[in-house]
Design a protein around this motif. Structure first.
Motif, mmCIF file in Angstrom:
data_model
loop_
_atom_site.group_PDB
_atom_site.id
_atom_site.type_symbol
_atom_site.label_atom_id
_atom_site.label_comp_id
_atom_site.label_asym_id
_atom_site.label_seq_id
_atom_site.Cartn_x
_atom_site.Cartn_y
_atom_site.Cartn_z
ATOM 1 N N UNK A 213 0.749 -1.233 -0.203
ATOM 2 C CA UNK A 213 0.009 0.270 0.149
ATOM 3 C C UNK A 213 0.706 1.563 -0.147
ATOM 4 N N UNK A 214 1.965 1.124 0.461
ATOM 5 C CA UNK A 214 2.635 2.439 0.620
ATOM 6 C C UNK A 214 3.182 2.651 -1.060
ATOM 7 N N UNK A 215 3.987 2.013 -1.348
ATOM 8 C CA UNK A 215 4.215 2.179 -3.203
ATOM 9 C C UNK A 215 3.066 2.800 -3.615
ATOM 10 N N UNK A 216 1.554 2.932 -3.559
ATOM 11 C CA UNK A 216 0.173 3.097 -4.143
ATOM 12 C C UNK A 216 0.625 4.495 -3.832
ATOM 13 N N UNK A 217 0.017 5.223 -2.031
ATOM 14 C CA UNK A 217 1.060 5.783 -1.727
ATOM 15 C C UNK A 217 2.107 6.916 -1.791
ATOM 16 N N UNK A 218 2.892 6.636 -2.312
ATOM 17 C CA UNK A 218 4.075 7.194 -2.775
ATOM 18 C C UNK A 218 3.897 7.311 -3.859
ATOM 19 N N UNK A 219 3.671 6.938 -5.648
ATOM 20 C CA UNK A 219 3.045 7.020 -6.390
ATOM 21 C C UNK A 219 2.826 8.189 -6.639
ATOM 22 N N UNK A 220 1.281 8.366 -5.891
ATOM 23 C CA UNK A 220 0.594 9.188 -6.298
ATOM 24 C C UNK A 220 1.352 10.442 -5.531
ATOM 25 N N UNK A 221 1.965 10.877 -4.481
ATOM 26 C CA UNK A 221 2.764 11.306 -3.619
ATOM 27 C C UNK A 221 3.514 12.291 -4.814
ATOM 28 N N UNK A 222 4.614 11.376 -5.400
ATOM 29 C CA UNK A 222 5.433 11.702 -6.528
ATOM 30 C C UNK A 222 4.674 12.998 -6.892
ATOM 31 N N UNK A 223 3.532 12.468 -8.014
ATOM 32 C CA UNK A 223 2.690 13.646 -8.580
ATOM 33 C C UNK A 223 1.984 14.569 -8.067
ATOM 34 N N UNK A 224 2.114 14.185 -6.959
ATOM 35 C CA UNK A 224 1.394 15.696 -5.731
ATOM 36 C C UNK A 224 2.483 16.431 -5.857
ATOM 37 N N UNK A 276 2.233 14.470 -13.643
ATOM 38 C CA UNK A 276 1.838 14.117 -12.208
ATOM 39 C C UNK A 276 0.544 12.933 -12.964
ATOM 40 N N UNK A 277 0.378 12.510 -13.867
ATOM 41 C CA UNK A 277 -0.239 11.263 -14.593
ATOM 42 C C UNK A 277 -0.160 10.789 -14.769
ATOM 43 N N UNK A 278 1.669 10.338 -15.079
ATOM 44 C CA UNK A 278 2.402 9.094 -15.353
ATOM 45 C C UNK A 278 2.620 8.332 -13.562
ATOM 46 N N UNK A 279 2.916 9.354 -12.970
ATOM 47 C CA UNK A 279 2.917 8.944 -11.834
ATOM 48 C C UNK A 279 2.067 8.159 -10.906
ATOM 49 N N UNK A 280 0.685 8.475 -10.772
ATOM 50 C CA UNK A 280 -0.620 8.313 -10.605
ATOM 51 C C UNK A 280 -0.585 6.688 -11.350
ATOM 52 N N UNK A 281 -0.464 7.138 -12.264
ATOM 53 C CA UNK A 281 -1.134 5.029 -13.416
ATOM 54 C C UNK A 281 -0.053 4.695 -12.328
ATOM 55 N N UNK A 282 1.310 5.562 -11.712
ATOM 56 C CA UNK A 282 2.499 3.719 -11.642
ATOM 57 C C UNK A 282 2.071 3.679 -10.596
ATOM 58 N N UNK A 283 1.486 3.721 -9.784
ATOM 59 C CA UNK A 283 0.988 3.427 -8.499
ATOM 60 C C UNK A 283 0.581 1.330 -8.051
ATOM 61 N N UNK A 284 -0.419 0.904 -8.882
ATOM 62 C CA UNK A 284 -0.733 -0.014 -8.780
ATOM 63 C C UNK A 284 0.425 -1.240 -9.558
#
Lengths: 296, 542
Positions: A213-224, A276-284
């Motif tokens: 779950x942290x990885x999902x948070x990380x990637x969303x967070x990178x975009x943010x 931002x889009x890239x990082x959001x897609x990356x999470x899963x």
């Protein structure tokens, strides 16, 4: 006793058991993940090699060719000082990625440590840490970041610290919950019987289980974090002109939109959006890669 | 009343299609109870889900027909199915806590189903819900109406689930492992209740269980399923005394029962002589006046009230009790995962309770006392391979490294009968029995003198249980270990232990040599435990 093993065919050490094989499998399994990783590779390429490859010096002005529309010479047009927008957008990638990755790494590490301690030992430590995090979250986060940068000074490091501080609570909360549900699990108890100290049980056995779950948070967070850094620059805090940075470029370009020179703001904005889009897609995809249970 | 013909169900998975049920036919007559018995993965639950049309995503009925009272359930619309579920066919699920909504009062949950099927109006729903709770023999139903599921015991929750299932007076009840996870006396109470209600109302019932003994006691007819097929069908008595199919025979053999030795649980062709274990006179473990008190909301809770016992070197002691009896707390204190409030734990003459559990991992005795955990899945780190789990105590306590470590891990795997190629697998890639073996290999890695076994077979199928129990007997003889065997299953304790302690409410109420306690229980509680255990008919001598 052989009947117990006969039920599952012996397929150990197939392709996909290695980490690399697993990554390939995850990428193949999901085209969206594949796309996200391809875009990430593109942005990383820009960050590493961009400054060497761009056709113009991002800082070189050329008054004769100011405010030109996109053309074959200048793909993204030129700005009011005649600087090539394309070169500036590409060169800015390095700075923007550095800020977001550094900020996220910092908040990941600090948040994980705080959250692990709170989740594992609980009690007053947990209560104190949680109230501190609540205090941070009580502020409007962007305003807090503005305050931090304004107080510490207008530098890239301070943008990183500010972005990290406002993100720590999210990581700490997530890790706390993930550690808390596992602290009395059988494998934690078994690890103690195997001679591990509490700290080792926490660091080696329990914490890694909270990675998916942290990885999902990380990637969303990178975009943010990229948005946050660009936002700070946009309002004049943080990176100072003439350094190429997406936020400043959008801010400067915004003045020219009314007079029809749309390309000044649109292209850096588009790049920002794509990142931002890239990082959001990356999470899963990242989550699937760090989760051993996906290796079936 | 219900007739299933040639039903097959398939699931789509990442590895292709899995045929969970492969063409089964069965009938349930009005007022009769049909038992579906099988081990995990046999397709017994999938069959019931298929006929209720509540299969998971990806599951699909491929062929066959399911007819209930003239209605083709396979062709019925979803709307019709919603009317049938609960009104005509009801279901009791395995985990009563999971089946109840945790944030709704139980009374309201009973009302929901009544109102949904127009059996009650808003005005009289409460009275009818209380009547439904009374029907399942809940004392003081009016007060329980306002309770939340977490305020009730497991047995009480299952009664609520039964009340919900029976509220609309269905014609057919499907009970999917209704008593798994319940105490043995609660199991008897719940099963007797369901049996009585079914008889009273002339209701048909399908009892799905892995416990052949339980099924034989409550069913009129039993079908035995394996790998999605029915392998045998018949009268329970006859299944036990004269099983036709090899698989049924294996299940019958593996069911622990009075008069069977531990080797009798195995299929005849793999039986060897039971190795003897030597009990020395020297006490290995001496527990004196052990007390554990937890601070509770309404005053301190005494989980363990000053108990004393002894385990001799090489002896196996059974610790029997129901949930809340303090047996797990006791075993955790002995293995030094918890600190006692007061009392001494003498191990080889040394008081190990003097070292706090938080610092016990560096104690020289750490490797001498190890434990096999109840849930093999939960006790293995999902991120570690089988080999890394077994290697952990060797590396941390014995400080083994490199090839020596690998050799020892391989040796241990061999000892517990775990094939070498499985060592590189992750827990989710192993079966329940294989995980149990990994847990045992890890616990015996340091050759402990005392092994604490906390219901090591509770989560296993009976045939795997038989194998694991026999493995434990072999290891005991080979390594001279003492066992503290914690269990709620008296039939299993009888097979493995020399002496037994019976605990209730934190106190030891009965103790003595296993045979003496089991055959002539001196305490009333022991007697009720023994009576509550399902007594499968004795098979003809195999």
């Amino acid at each position: 006793m052989a009947d117990m093993t006969a039920s599952t065919p012996d397929t150990t050490r197939r392709k996909g058991d290695t980490t690399l094989g697993h990554i390939v499998y995850v990428l193949r399994d999901n085209p969206v993940t594949m796309l996200a990783f391809a875009m990430l590779a593109f942005f990383l390429g820009c960050a590493f090699f961009g400054p060497a490859l761009v056709p113009y010096d991002p800082l070189a002005t050329n008054a004769a060719r100011a405010l030109e529309a996109p053309s074959w010479d200048h793909w993204f047009g030129t700005d009011n000082l005649g600087r090539d927008v394309f070169s500036r957008v590409i060169v800015a990638t390095r700075l923007d990625l550095t800020i977001s990755v550094a900020a996220v790494a910092l908040s990941f590490v600090i948040g994980s440590i705080l959250g692990s301690i709170a989740g594992y030992w609980g009690g007053w430590l947990d209560a104190v840490l949680n109230r501190c995090l609540d205090t941070i979250m009580a502020f409007p986060l962007f305003v807090l970041a503005m305050g931090v940068v304004a107080a510490l000074g207008n530098t890239v490091e301070n943008i990183i610290y500010a972005t990290a501080i406002i993100n720590i609570p999210f990581y700490a909360r997530l890790v706390r919950a993930e550690v808390n549900i596992r602290r009395h699990s059988g494998f934690a108890q078994a690890a103690k019987l195997a001679g591990n100290s509490d700290l080792r049980v926490l660091a080696v056995h329990i914490f890694p289980n909270s990675l998916p779950p942290m990885m999902v948070q990380v990637s969303l967070n990178l975009g943010w974090a990229i948005l946050n850094a660009a936002g700070l620059s946009f309002i004049g805090l943080g990176v100072a002109p003439p350094t190429p940075e997406w936020g400043i470029m959008v801010a400067e370009g915004a003045n020219f939109i009314v007079s029809g020179e749309w390309w000044l703001a649109v292209f850096p904005g588009l790049w920002l959006m794509l990142a931002v889009f890239t990082f959001n897609l990356l999470g899963d995809g990242l989550r699937d890669i760090v989760d051993p249970r996906k290796r079936t | 009343m219900l007739s299933i013909k040639d039903l097959s169900v398939a699931f789509k998975t990442r590895k292709g299609e899995v045929n969970a049920v492969r063409g089964i036919s069965l009938d349930v007559a009005k007022g009769k109870t049909l038992g579906i018995v099988g081990e995990s993965g046999s397709g017994k639950s999938v069959t019931s889900y298929a006929l209720m049309r509540i299969l998971d995503a990806g599951g699909e009925i491929r062929t066959g027909e399911v007819v209930y009272g003239g209605i083709d359930l396979r062709a019925a619309s979803e709307k019709d199915m919603r009317d049938i579920r609960g009104r005509e066919i009801s279901m009791i699920f395995q985990n009563p806590r999971a089946a109840l909504n945790p944030i709704r009062r139980v009374g309201h949950q009973v009302e929901d189903v009544l109102i949904r099927h127009a059996q009650a109006t808003r005005q009289d729903a409460k009275a009818k819900a209380i009547a439904a709770l009374e029907a399942v023999k809940i004392n003081d139903a009016a007060a329980r109406y306002d309770a939340y599921p977490f305020e009730l015991s497991g047995g009480m929750c299952q009664r609520i689930v039964i009340a919900i299932a029976l509220a609309c007076k269905p014609q057919l009840l499907i009970a999917d492992e209704p008593t798994t996870g319940l105490d043995i006396t609660t199991q008897k109470a719940v099963m007797d209740l369901v049996g009585d209600l079914a008889r009273e109302r002339g209701m048909g019932m399908i009892l799905i269980t892995h416990d052949l003994g339980l099924a034989s006691q409550y069913c009129d007819r039993i079908v035995v399923m394996k790998d999605g097929l029915i392998v045998e069908e018949g009268d329970p008595q006859k299944l036990f005394t004269d099983p036709q199919h090899a698989y049924t025979r294996k299940l019958v053999d593996a069911t622990p029962r009075v008069g069977a030795s531990i080797r009798n649980l195995l299929p005849p062709e793999t039986r060897t002589a039971e190795p003897a274990h030597k009990v020395h006179d020297r006490p290995l473990l001496e527990v004196r006046d052990l007390v554990k008190t937890y601070p509770g909301k309404s005053g301190p809770v005494q989980a363990v009230k000053s108990i004393s016992f002894q385990i001799k070197s090489g002896q196996s002691l059974g610790l029997v009790g129901e949930s809340g009896s303090g047996k797990s707390t006791t075993s955790e204190m002995v293995v030094r995962l918890q600190d006692p409030t007061s009392g001494n734990i003498l191990f080889d003459g040394q008081d190990i309770a003097a070292t706090p559990s938080a610092r016990f991992m560096r104690h020289p005795m750490r490797g001498e006392i190890q434990m096999v955990f109840q849930d093999a899945t939960d006790s293995l780190n999902p991120r570690g391979t089988a080999a890394s789990a077994i290697a952990e105590p060797l590396a941390r306590i014995a400080r083994m490294r490199g090839s020596k470590l690998n050799a020892r891990v391989a040796e241990l795997a061999e000892l517990v009968g775990l094939p070498q190629p499985l060592l590189s697998r992750f827990p989710h890639q192993l079966s329940g029995g294989q995980k149990a073996r990994v847990g045992i290999a890890r616990a015996i890695a340091l050759e402990p003198k005392l092994l604490i076994l906390d219901e090591p077979t509770a989560a296993l199928d009976v045939s795997i249980q038989a194998i694991v129990l026999n493995l434990l007997v072999d290891l005991r003889a080979q390594m001279g270990m003492s066992y503290l065997f914690v269990s709620h299953d008296l039939n299993v304790v009888r097979l493995l232990c020399d002496e037994v302690l019976v605990m209730k409410h934190g106190e030891i109420v009965d103790r003595g040599p296993t045979a003496a306690v089991m055959d002539n229980p001196s305490h009333e509680y022991t007697r009720s435990l023994i009576e509550a255990a399902p007594q499968p008919p004795n098979p003809v001598a195999a």
